[in-house]
Write an enzyme that holds these catalytic residues in place. Structure first.
Site, PDB file in Angstrom:
ATOM      1  N   THR A   1      29.201 115.786  48.630  1.00  0.00           N
ATOM      2  CA  THR A   1      30.481 114.855  48.497  1.00  0.00           C
ATOM      3  C   THR A   1      31.638 115.395  49.161  1.00  0.00           C
ATOM      4  OG1 THR A   1      29.486 114.243  46.145  1.00  0.00           O
ATOM      5  CG2 THR A   1      32.089 113.987  46.683  1.00  0.00           C
TER       6      THR A   1
ATOM      7  N   LYS B   1      31.301 106.992  46.519  1.00  0.00           N
ATOM      8  CA  LYS B   1      31.130 108.335  45.839  1.00  0.00           C
ATOM      9  C   LYS B   1      32.464 108.476  45.073  1.00  0.00           C
ATOM     10  CE  LYS B   1      29.436 111.607  43.494  1.00  0.00           C
ATOM     11  NZ  LYS B   1      28.771 112.665  44.262  1.00  0.00           N
TER      12      LYS B   1
END
Length: 290
Positions: A94, A169
């Site tokens: 991420t 995300k």
């Protein structure tokens, strides 16, 4: 078919790599911790002594923690000789959408194609090969990676061009992390006020307070047990959570958004741990229907 490379065998990378091995893929793995590599090698994965050992792999899945680590890994992959053949790099860590685009611009001329594919789900979800995978990139590159994604995830969504997976995300993290920090505070208030945890959970499941954590109470308790009772794991979780939220803050800044609520959650993170062992003991004692 070439070996698929996996870089990073931590909380998420370890079960993800195991699922690839179990699905029958030839897998080459690398991690800075020799014991993590040895565990996968015992299952049949090929160990790499360094990143150069993944030069012939295609695709390569990058599942490290930070943006700086991602950048360093990609640089070394670009420098490693591989007979002039192109490779597809899937950034599954991420990080910000901007970083993924910068890497594609910087290394695209060196035969590297990029896909961003961050994942959502706790380690137990990764173990079950039930992750949510949010994908950005060219359709042809995404299709090339789809068999590997299907071995690791249950929900796989191609969100759009490169960077779109990370953008999704960030949106998911804002909601997920806010819930992760607010829910224990709310339950703590209820417990102090004399309410029963199991009854609170059942009521919220049927009310506007419902969320993924409540609907997946068993997984939630499993994660909280690790976070509450293992100080090194708690520190690691808090570092990752803070990094993920700071990535969302950075995206908001890039878009010119103030996002005061996101920054409020950041302050809560900075002020203390997500949950105490004492609070976990009270929550885990509740007889909640799974």
């Amino acid at each position: 078919m070439k070996s698929v490379g996996v870089i990073g065998l931590g909380w998420m990378g370890n079960p993800m790599a195991k699922n690839l091995v179990n699905a029958g893929f030839e897998v080459t793995v690398f991690d800075l911790r020799p014991d993590a590599v040895e565990e996968l090698a015992a299952m049949g994965a090929r160990p790499a002594a360094d990143l150069g050992g993944l030069a012939e792999c295609d695709p390569v899945l990058v599942i490290v923690q930070t943006g700086d680590q991602v950048r360093g890994v990609v640089r070394q992959l670009a420098e490693a000789p591989n007979n002039g053949e192109g490779r597809t790099i899937a950034i599954m860590s991420t990080v910000t959408p901007q970083l993924v685009r910068e890497l594609a611009q910087e290394y695209g001329q060196q035969g590297l194609e990029f896909v961003d594919a961050p994942v959502s789900g706790a380690p137990i979800v990764a173990q079950l090969a039930a992750l949510s995978i949010m994908v950005g990139g060219d359709q042809s590159d995404v299709q090339k990676l789809m068999p590997y994604f299907k071995a690791m995830g249950q929900s796989i969504e191609h969100m759009g061009p490169l960077g779109a997976g990370m953008s999704m995300k960030m949106v998911n993290n804002i909601i997920g992390l806010a819930n992760a920090y607010i829910l224990p505070e709310a339950l703590k208030m209820g417990v102090k006020g004399g309410l029963d945890v199991a009854q609170m959970v059942q009521v919220m499941r049927a009310s506007s307070g419902s969320n993924w954590l409540l609907e997946n109470w068993g997984m939630y308790m499993g994660l909280l047990g690790i976070v509450a009772n293992d100080p090194p794991q708690r520190e690691n979780f808090n570092l990752i959570a803070r990094k993920d939220l700071l990535s969302a803050v950075a995206m908001a800044d890039d878009l010119g958004l103030d996002s005061p609520i996101i920054r409020s959650v950041q302050k809560i993170m900075d002020d203390g741990d997500i949950i105490t062992p004492e609070m976990f003991e009270k929550l885990s004692a509740a007889q909640v229907d799974q």
